[in-house]
Design a protein around this motif. Structure first.
Motif, short mmCIF file in Angstrom:
data_model
loop_
_atom_site.label_atom_id
_atom_site.label_comp_id
_atom_site.label_asym_id
_atom_site.label_seq_id
_atom_site.Cartn_x
_atom_site.Cartn_y
_atom_site.Cartn_z
N VAL A 22 23.26 18.51 52.93
CA VAL A 22 23.73 18.03 54.24
C VAL A 22 22.63 18.15 55.28
CG1 VAL A 22 25.32 18.59 56.13
CG2 VAL A 22 26.19 18.39 53.81
N PHE A 23 21.89 19.27 55.26
CA PHE A 23 20.79 19.42 56.21
C PHE A 23 19.70 18.38 55.96
CE2 PHE A 23 22.26 23.87 56.95
CZ PHE A 23 22.48 23.72 58.31
N ASN A 26 20.93 15.00 57.18
CA ASN A 26 20.93 14.99 58.64
C ASN A 26 19.52 14.73 59.17
OD1 ASN A 26 21.77 15.23 61.24
ND2 ASN A 26 21.88 17.45 61.22
N ALA A 27 18.54 15.39 58.59
CA ALA A 27 17.15 15.17 59.02
C ALA A 27 16.70 13.75 58.70
CB ALA A 27 16.24 16.19 58.34
N PHE A 29 18.58 10.97 58.41
CA PHE A 29 19.20 9.99 59.30
C PHE A 29 18.69 10.13 60.73
CE2 PHE A 29 22.54 9.64 55.98
CZ PHE A 29 22.36 8.29 55.74
N ARG A 30 18.34 11.35 61.14
CA ARG A 30 17.73 11.52 62.46
C ARG A 30 16.39 10.81 62.51
NH1 ARG A 30 16.73 17.11 63.08
NH2 ARG A 30 18.97 17.37 62.87
N ASN A 33 16.95 7.09 62.61
CA ASN A 33 17.44 6.72 63.93
C ASN A 33 16.29 6.64 64.92
OD1 ASN A 33 19.48 5.95 65.57
ND2 ASN A 33 20.34 7.99 65.87
#
Length: 49
Positions: A22-23, A26-27, A29-30, A33
């Motif tokens: 998950v981490f 998250n990184a 997709f950040r 983005n």
């Protein structure tokens, strides 16, 4: 204590892999983005009559 660790080591490993994944997602997709924010290229496709 050692029995408890050996009994639940598989579950602890599974949950730690899930949290780590998950981490990482998250990184990722950040990062994607940020690339999308910085890429403000407008592409216009049109047809002439």
């Amino acid at each position: 204590m050692k029995k408890l660790i050996t009994k639940y080591s598989g579950a602890i490993f599974l949950y730690s892999v899930i949290v780590f994944g998950v981490f990482i997602l998250n990184a990722r997709f950040r990062h994607l983005n940020e690339i999308e924010k910085n890429n403000n290229t407008i592409v216009a496709i049109g047809m002439e009559d």
